[in-house]
Enzyme design. Structure first.
Site, PDB file in Angstrom:
ATOM      1  N   CYS A 115       9.039  -3.893  -6.754  1.00  0.00           N
ATOM      2  CA  CYS A 115       9.294  -4.387  -5.387  1.00  0.00           C
ATOM      3  C   CYS A 115      10.275  -5.565  -5.359  1.00  0.00           C
ATOM      4  CB  CYS A 115       7.987  -4.789  -4.701  1.00  0.00           C
ATOM      5  SG  CYS A 115       6.803  -3.444  -4.622  1.00  0.00           S
ATOM      6  N   HIS A 249       9.051  -9.794   1.222  1.00  0.00           N
ATOM      7  CA  HIS A 249       8.728  -8.417   0.835  1.00  0.00           C
ATOM      8  C   HIS A 249       7.636  -7.922   1.770  1.00  0.00           C
ATOM      9  CE1 HIS A 249       7.465  -4.934  -1.220  1.00  0.00           C
ATOM     10  NE2 HIS A 249       6.437  -5.479  -1.856  1.00  0.00           N
ATOM     11  N   ASN A 279       4.673  -0.489   2.785  1.00  0.00           N
ATOM     12  CA  ASN A 279       5.357  -1.098   1.648  1.00  0.00           C
ATOM     13  C   ASN A 279       6.354  -0.097   1.069  1.00  0.00           C
ATOM     14  OD1 ASN A 279       6.127  -2.175  -0.801  1.00  0.00           O
ATOM     15  ND2 ASN A 279       4.069  -2.834  -1.383  1.00  0.00           N
TER      16      ASN A 279
END
Ligand code: ACO
Length: 322
Positions: A115, A249, A279
């Site tokens: 990520c 994020h 996500n």
């Protein structure tokens, strides 16, 4: 002599057409909309069509970023893709994209920082530009996590979605990226990982699905993303008040809020898109950035603070004058 900065010249993003809502997930695992919204803030996620690959999504985001930068694709002289879900083991998805864009000869490679992949890519491209090794870099975060999710595991399947985001960074004597800060601590690699590896064409040593120790990830994410953001501010002699937008994020609304609280950052200055796409791993920061640029919240001259954390663990931040 004037300094050379890497400036964001254009942004772009792409989400696949198919939307899977929390109500859709209620039909396949023992979960419910109220639980997912309360624990994660996620209401829906976009899922890639059968046969749609990471490079397809990266190409859409890249073309939009190039268009918004207003440059000829031939001017691109560096391509970096942050991805955990490349189209092939090799070659890199960046080289596949290079063929699609018809740009030949410039360096093109993938970054594996899960990520944090986009922030890692941004940091590398910044160094290429500052040293004069590149003038126009295409930096992309693109992932199809739906392919490495066990859709019978409610602990993970509610969290992730697919997407891509991109920026064109161009050399400029006006300030752009002020600093980037990258970190990793491999002692935590089993807290968020895909355990299996391939040998003889078959997956060995476990399965090829993402596995996660949710609470450990949660705590680490909050502490370390906040620390990375504080470092960026400290090194540039800035305070929270000097930043116009925090672009975290997009893992989970509770993580985003906890980081903002630690930094004493008002919620209204935090870009949140996780509710709409879950996500999306490396795509999440550039997706949020592009969304807020296109809806007019982020304006030229704004100070942006980006932060991310992913498997490894890896984490990092970037402070950018937009
Ligand atoms: N639906 C309904 N119930 C569920 C679900 C679900 N999808 N998943 C778990 N539960 C249940 C559990 O079984 C448990 O039930 P029990 O009390 O009967 O045992 C209960 O809900 C609580 O489970 P916990 O795991 O303790 O829930 P928690 O409050 O920790 O929330 C979550 C879980 C949302 C995963 C949280 O730990 C989290 O956000 N972690 C971070 C994960 C993350 O964002 N990962 C993304 C990758 S890392 C990154 O990008 C930074």
């Amino acid at each position: 002599m004037t300094n050379t900065y890497a400036r964001i010249a254009g942004t772009g993003s792409y989400l696949p057409e198919k939307i899977v809502t929390n109500a859709d997930l209620e039909k396949i695992v023992d979960t419910n909309d109220a639980w997912i919204v309360e624990r994660t803030g996620i209401k829906q996620r976009h899922i890639a069509a059968d046969g749609q690959l990471t490079c397809d999504m990266a190409e859409m985001a890249a073309r939009r970023a190039i268009e918004s930068a207003g440059i000829d694709p031939q001017a691109i002289d560096l391509i970096i893709i942050g991805t955990t879900t490349p189209d092939k083991f090799f070659p890199s998805t960046a080289t596949l994209l290079q063929e699609r864009l018809g740009i030949f000869g410039c360096p093109a490679f993938d970054i594996q920082a899960v990520c944090t992949g986009f922030i890692y890519g941004l940091s590398i491209a910044d160094k290429f530009i500052r040293t004069g090794a590149a003038k126009n870099a295409l930096v992309i975060g693109a992932d199809i996590f739906s392919r490495i999710i066990d859709w019978t595991d409610r602990n993970t399947c509610v969290l992730f979605g697919d997407g891509a985001g991109a920026v064109v960074l161009s050399a400029d004597d006006k300030k752009g990226i002020l600093s980037t800060h990258l970190y990793a601590d491999g002692r935590h690699h089993e807290q968020l990982h895909v355990p299996g590896y391939v040998k003889g064409g078959k997956v060995q040593a476990g399965n090829a699905f993402a596995s996660m120790q949710g609470m450990e990830v949660f705590k680490f994410a909050v502490n370390n993303m906040a620390h990375a953001a504080e470092e960026a501010l400290k090194i540039n002699g800035l305070k929270t008040d000097d930043v116009d937008w925090l672009i975290p994020h997009q893992a989970n609304k509770r993580i985003l809020s906890a980081v903002a609280k630690k930094l004493k950052f008002p919620e209204e200055k935090v870009i949140v898109t996780v509710d709409k796409h879950g996500n999306t791993s490396a795509a999440s920061v550039p997706l949020a950035l592009d969304t807020a640029v296109r809806d007019g919240r982020i304006k030229r001259g704004d100070m942006l603070l980006l932060e991310a954390m992913g498997g490894g663990f890896t984490w990092g931040s970037a402070l950018i004058k937009y």
